[in-house]
Design an enzyme around this catalytic site. Structure first.
Site, PDB file in Angstrom:
ATOM      1  CE1 TYR A  32      32.666 131.208  34.267  1.00  0.00           C
ATOM      2  CE2 TYR A  32      33.000 133.469  33.477  1.00  0.00           C
ATOM      3  CZ  TYR A  32      33.471 132.281  33.772  1.00  0.00           C
ATOM      4  OH  TYR A  32      34.662 131.950  33.216  1.00  0.00           O
ATOM      5  CB  SER A  90      36.745 134.428  35.166  1.00  0.00           C
ATOM      6  OG  SER A  90      36.199 135.240  34.302  1.00  0.00           O
TER       7      SER A  90
END
Length: 255
Positions: A152, A139
């Site tokens: 995250y 990501s």
């Protein structure tokens, strides 16, 4: 890498987190490209339906459970051409000072340790293929920090660094190690999971954004990386919608 074989001779691709979103789209794309896709996910009904659709193989698998990973290895066989480590996800948007430690642990277990377990278990089959490629789905959160994304971003930074380390360690082996890092992707479950099923909060993530990525955009990038000639390693591919310059910088059209 040739993908023209049919039947049992088709090269094998393993996709984790294949029950929805990017994982399901990637499994469909790789099947279209001629792979025999081993679809792995926790939700048996969904992954079985997908495998039946693709003439592939379904494995009910939680990547954090060693016994499940071992069953995945058995289903994949002795030679694996492509491994797509897609299982992962985000939970919550609390600042670090208010972190939910259990959510951080779950994100790290799935994104980092799950990727580690599956990769470690399938590496012999990838090397045996002679042209194998590992595609880790990271990501932009693994490249840039942003407020509220602590758990995250930590997990995805871990995936990024693990990918780089593995590439260094396996440079003399016939296997490629790559990372695809998507930005904002509008799938049916990512934000819904992040906000514990709160549909209103999930929808606001994409509110006013002209043209966020969709799962098929990322699947296209993964398939491109996975099907380069055997001497080509795409170290890192970052893919974002035009409306997103960074995780915290997104153009939105007023309603």
């Amino acid at each position: 890498m040739s993908t023209s074989s049919t039947g049992a001779d088709r090269p094998v691709a393993v996709v984790t987190g294949a029950s929805s979103g990017i994982g399901a789209a990637t499994a469909r794309r790789l099947a279209t490209d001629g792979f025999r896709v081993v679809c792995a996910a926790r939700r048996a009904d969904r992954v079985e339906a997908l495998a039946a659709e693709l003439d592939g193989v379904a494995v009910t698998c939680d990547v954090t459970v060693p016994a499940d990973v071992e069953r995945l290895v058995q289903a994949a066989g002795d030679r694996v051409a492509v491994l797509v480590n897609n299982a992962g996800g985000a939970l919550g948007l609390e600042p670090v000072a208010a972190a939910d430690v259990e959510k951080w642990r779950r994100m790290y277990d799935t994104n980092v340790l799950g990727t580690l377990q599956v990769t470690k278990a399938l590496l012999p089959a990838l090397v045996a293929d002679g042209e194998g490629v590992v595609v880790n789905v990271g990501s932009v959160a693994g490249l840039v920090a942003y407020e509220g994304g602590g758990g995250y971003t930590v997990a995805k930074h871990g995936v990024h660094v693990m990918t780089e380390t593995l590439r260094l360690e396996l440079v003399d082996q016939p296997v490629r190690i790559t990372l695809v890092a998507p930005g904002m992707v509008h799938t049916e479950e990512f934000s819904l999971t992040r906000f514990d099923g709160d549909r209103e909060r999930a929808d606001k993530v994409y509110e006013g954004v002209p043209g966020p990525l969709v799962a098929e955009d990322v699947a296209d990038a993964v398939a491109w990386v996975a099907t380069r000639p055997a001497h080509v390693n795409v170290d890192l591919l970052v893919i974002k919608p035009r409306a997103q310059a960074a995780p915290h910088k997104v153009h939105r059209v007023p309603s």
